[in-house]
Structures are given as structure tokens and as C-alpha cells.
Design an enzyme around this catalytic site. Structure first.
Site, short mmCIF file in Angstrom:
data_model
loop_
_atom_site.label_atom_id
_atom_site.label_comp_id
_atom_site.label_asym_id
_atom_site.label_seq_id
_atom_site.Cartn_x
_atom_site.Cartn_y
_atom_site.Cartn_z
N ARG A 82 70.95 48.73 86.02
CA ARG A 82 69.96 48.93 87.08
C ARG A 82 70.72 49.13 88.39
NH1 ARG A 82 66.96 49.99 83.66
NH2 ARG A 82 64.96 49.10 83.10
N GLU A 114 66.97 55.09 93.37
CA GLU A 114 66.69 56.19 92.43
C GLU A 114 65.22 56.56 92.34
OE1 GLU A 114 68.18 54.31 88.69
OE2 GLU A 114 66.14 54.58 87.93
N HIS A 124 69.43 58.42 85.28
CA HIS A 124 68.87 57.38 84.40
C HIS A 124 68.50 57.95 83.03
CE1 HIS A 124 66.82 53.22 84.64
NE2 HIS A 124 67.12 53.49 83.38
P1 NAD Z 1 69.66 41.97 76.72
O1 NAD Z 1 68.54 41.13 77.20
O2 NAD Z 1 69.89 42.08 75.25
O3 NAD Z 1 71.04 41.44 77.37
C1 NAD Z 1 71.17 41.12 78.71
C2 NAD Z 1 72.31 40.11 78.84
O4 NAD Z 1 72.49 39.85 80.23
C3 NAD Z 1 72.00 38.77 78.17
O5 NAD Z 1 73.09 38.37 77.37
C4 NAD Z 1 71.79 37.82 79.35
O6 NAD Z 1 72.21 36.49 79.06
C5 NAD Z 1 72.69 38.47 80.39
N1 NAD Z 1 72.38 38.00 81.74
C6 NAD Z 1 71.19 37.60 82.26
N2 NAD Z 1 71.36 37.20 83.53
C7 NAD Z 1 72.67 37.35 83.80
C8 NAD Z 1 73.45 37.08 84.96
N3 NAD Z 1 72.91 36.55 86.07
N4 NAD Z 1 74.77 37.35 84.89
C9 NAD Z 1 75.34 37.85 83.77
N5 NAD Z 1 74.64 38.13 82.65
C10 NAD Z 1 73.33 37.87 82.67
O7 NAD Z 1 69.47 43.38 77.38
P2 NAD Z 1 70.03 44.79 76.87
O8 NAD Z 1 69.08 45.36 75.87
O9 NAD Z 1 71.45 44.64 76.51
O10 NAD Z 1 69.87 45.66 78.21
C11 NAD Z 1 70.63 45.37 79.37
C12 NAD Z 1 70.07 46.18 80.53
O11 NAD Z 1 70.35 47.56 80.31
C13 NAD Z 1 68.55 46.13 80.69
O12 NAD Z 1 68.14 45.01 81.41
C14 NAD Z 1 68.25 47.40 81.46
O13 NAD Z 1 68.31 47.11 82.82
C15 NAD Z 1 69.44 48.31 81.09
N6 NAD Z 1 69.01 49.52 80.34
C16 NAD Z 1 69.31 50.73 80.86
C17 NAD Z 1 68.96 51.89 80.17
C18 NAD Z 1 69.31 53.27 80.69
O14 NAD Z 1 68.80 54.27 80.17
N7 NAD Z 1 70.17 53.41 81.67
C19 NAD Z 1 68.25 51.78 78.96
C20 NAD Z 1 67.98 50.50 78.46
C21 NAD Z 1 68.35 49.36 79.15
#
Ligand code: NAD
Length: 332
Positions: free
Chosen positions: A231, A260, A292
Site C-alpha cells: 500500500r 494513487e 497497482h
Molecule cells: P497477510 O494478512 O497474509 O500478511 C500480512 C502480514 O503483515 C502478516 O504476517 C501480519 O502479521 C503482518 N503485519 C501486520 N502488521 C504489521 C506491522 N505493523 N509490521 C510488520 N508486519 C505486520 O496479507 P497478504 O495477503 O500477504 O497481503 C499483504 C498486503 O499486500 C495486503 O495487505 C495488501 O495491502 C497488499 N496487496 C497488494 C496487491 C497489489 O496488487 N499490489 C494485491 C494484494 C495484496
């Protein structure tokens, strides 16, 4: 059930149309983003379906409740753009697609890193102009370098596998370290001191906003590469720009950007770009920005459509599944 889909593009309809027909659901495709101005378009719907740059703040939630709409379907994993507190107050259920091909995003992070490091977009543009000169296109071997992964959830774990595949040493930081994961967890300061590449895979929460701020960038190794597919607001853009200007940051791959919402997914090629920071970032030779689209594979789109329809069906049957996002998830 009639579902109003906001911010829809032809590629969304491609996957949703057949599934909606099969489920006997009716779509109302709306090209506009969800906002206070557009929420009224959904007045005949029973649910709305929104995406990453739609805004579902308290005013929108209040209006949805007035229109008797009690289901918000997020066709994405992140839910930072929904006022969950307001939804809970108005008895509006929010459901998301928690995982859709985590590989798509992790692979894209690696693609951004390769593109930044090996200057592939520059090389491609030169060849299109019959310029076969390779001056200025020097990269470095990824094998033996250190990659720092922030957030070791579904996508972060895939990223760990991929970066290891390049022969990189991987270190990680997570607020909630995963004991079952075979990776060296370190503190953020230690990561900044050791990592040649930092790739962000944590969600946007009040705690992670500007997790990469001026102080963090100052601690990073000189010439570090920063990759953000999570994000935009995880990075303080003005600090990033200063870090690039000072040479502390050697390369940047961004699929997301904090401002964005005003630009991504739209064609601005014949308009004047007002966002000075975005314009500045685009001018740097060592920055690659995409709109994105890390998730944009046919596999991910198919999963997004399937799970969104499953969520709507579960809601209709009164059998809510684990994809409901609750107020308590805000800090998860
Ligand atoms: P997920 O929930 O499986 O994993 C997120 C991880 O971040 C978890 O292990 C959690 O413990 C950790 N976390 C939470 N707070 C934290 C902090 N303060 N510091 C460090 N780590 C922390 O999520 P995911 O499926 O792996 O997705 C991650 C992110 O990717 C989503 O939140 C979304 O923003 C982003 N995303 C982007 C796209 C894209 O097209 N660019 C697509 C899907 C997801």
C-alpha cells in the site's frame, strides 16, 4: 441479488459475468469510484462491490444504510479504505477476498526488483529506438545479496521463496513473527542496516502508515533498493524523494503510491499532472512505477470473482464465512 460494482473495468466483467449468471445474481457495473457523490447510483442494489481505491468512509456507510444496503463485498484483500466502525454501527457486513494468488503479487515484486536492478524497461526502450548501446545499464548480482521482507504473511512467504530462489539471503520483520516459518526474523533497525533490498508485504494499518519514514530511510544501507507492492501509505513519499536525491536509495519499484487514488487506473496522458511528488518520482531514472497491478493475473482475477460470489452467497444464506472483516481486524 443485485450487486453494484464500483470502479469496474472490462477485465473485471470478464470473470464476474459468467459466475454471476450461474449464481442468478444481477450486476450493475459502474465505472466511477465509490464516493459520497456516486454511492446513490447503487440505490436499486442489495450489495455493493468495491476495489482498492474506492472510498467507503462514514458518510458513504451512512448513505448505504439509508438505502438499506447491508453488504459490502471487497474484491481485494486490503480493507484500509472502509470505515469498519461505521459499518458495525449500521449493521453492514463487510466481506473480502483474503487471499487470491499470493504468488501473483510476490512474483511481481521480484519482477519490479529485476526491472529496477537490470534496467530492463530502459534497455527495451533503447532497442525500440534501434539504440543497441548498453552504457548505463549496469546492475548487480542478486545472488549473495540480502533481501529484507517486511510482513511475512501469505505474500511475504511467497516472496521469501522467490528471493531465495535467486540465491539471496532473506531476513524478515513482522509484528507477529511466524514461529513455523524458516526465516531469520530481525528488528527493523537491523534489517535497515543489513538489507540490500527491502520489499514491503504488510497491510496498511494505523501502525504501519509511514513505516518507511525519513528516520527509517536514514538507517538503510547506501544504495538500497525499495520495492512496494503493498500500500502506498507505507512509505512517506517526501522522505523517499529526499532519499533518492541524496543517493541513499539506489532504486525503487512501486506498484502503489500514497496519492494513487487520484491517478491510478485512469488515463492522464492528455491532462496536467497536479501531484508534484508523483511527477517527481516518475522523472527519476532509477524509479519504476506501475498502476497497482501486481495482482493482475488471470489466476488471481478468477479467484477474486469466485470468492466474491461465494461471499455474497454465504451472506444470502445467513452463513457468514471467515472472509467477514470485523472492526477488531483494524489493528490485526
Ligand atoms: P497477510 O494478512 O497474509 O500478511 C500480512 C502480514 O503483515 C502478516 O504476517 C501480519 O502479521 C503482518 N503485519 C501486520 N502488521 C504489521 C506491522 N505493523 N509490521 C510488520 N508486519 C505486520 O496479507 P497478504 O495477503 O500477504 O497481503 C499483504 C498486503 O499486500 C495486503 O495487505 C495488501 O495491502 C497488499 N496487496 C497488494 C496487491 C497489489 O496488487 N499490489 C494485491 C494484494 C495484496
Amino acid at each position: 441479488m443485485k450487486i453494484a460494482f464500483y470502479d469496474t473495468r472490462p477485465y473485471d466483467m470478464l470473470w464476474f459475468d459468467p459466475l454471476l449468471k450461474e449464481a442468478d445474481m444481477e450486476p450493475q457495473y459502474i465505472e466511477n469510484r465509490l464516493s459520497c457523490d456516486t454511492v446513490g447510483y447503487a440505490h436499486e442494489a442489495e450489495a455493493i462491490c468495491m476495489f482498492v481505491n474506492d472510498v467507503c468512509d462514514k458518510a458513504v456507510v451512512d448513505r448505504l444504510a439509508e438505502m438499506n444496503i447491508h453488504l459490502i463485498l471487497l474484491r481485494c484483500a486490503g480493507f484500509n479504505n472502509v470505515d469498519l466502525k461505521a459499518c458495525a454501527k449500521k449493521d453492514i457486513t463487510v466481506m473480502r477476498v483474503p487471499a487470491y494468488s499470493p504468488s501473483s503479487v510476490a512474483e511481481y515484486a521480484a519482477a519490479l526488483l529485476l526491472s529496477v536492478n537490470r534496467k530492463i524497461p530502459k534497455a527495451y526502450t533503447r532497442i525500440r529506438d534501434f539504440n543497441f548501446n548498453i552504457d548505463g545499464l549496469i546492475g548487480w548480482d542478486m545472488a549473495g545479496k540480502t533481501a529484507g521482507i517486511i510482513g511475512t504473511g501469505k505474500i511475504g512467504q511467497k516472496a521469501i521463496q522467490i528471493f531465495r530462489g535467486f540465491g539471496m539471503n532473506v531476513i524478515a520483520y513482522d509484528l507477529y513473527p511466524n514461529k513455523d516459518l524458516d526465516v531469520e526474523y530481525v528488528s527493523l533497525p537491523e534489517m535497515y542496516a543489513r538489507a540490500d533490498v527491502i520489499s514491503l508485504h504488510c497491510p496498511l494499518t494505523p501502525e504501519t502508515k509511514y513505516i518507511i519514514d525519513r528516520g527509517a530511510i536514514k538507517r538503510m544501507k547506501k544504495n538500497v533498493y525499495l520495492i512496494n507492492t503493498s500500500r502506498g501509505e507505507l512509505i512517506e513519499t517526501t522522505a523517499l524523494i529526499d532519499g533518492i536525491n541524496s543517493g541513499r536509495i539506489g532504486g525503487v519499484g512501486l506498484d502503489v503510491y500514497e496519492g494513487e487514488a487520484d491517478y491510478f487506473y485512469e488515463n492522464w496522458s492528455d491532462k496536467i499532472m497536479k501531484d508534484r511528488d508523483l511527477a517527481r518520482l516518475i522523472t527519476f531514472p532509477n524509479v519504476i512505477i506501475t498502476s497497482h497491478m501486481a495482482y493482475l493475473t488471470s489466476d488471481a482475477l478468477k479467484q477474486i470473482a469466485e470468492v466474491t460470489i461465494e461471499n455474497a452467497e454465504a451472506f444470502m444464506k445467513g452463513q457468514l464465512n471467515g472472509n467477514v472483516v470485523a472492526e477488531s481486524d483494524i489493528h490485526a
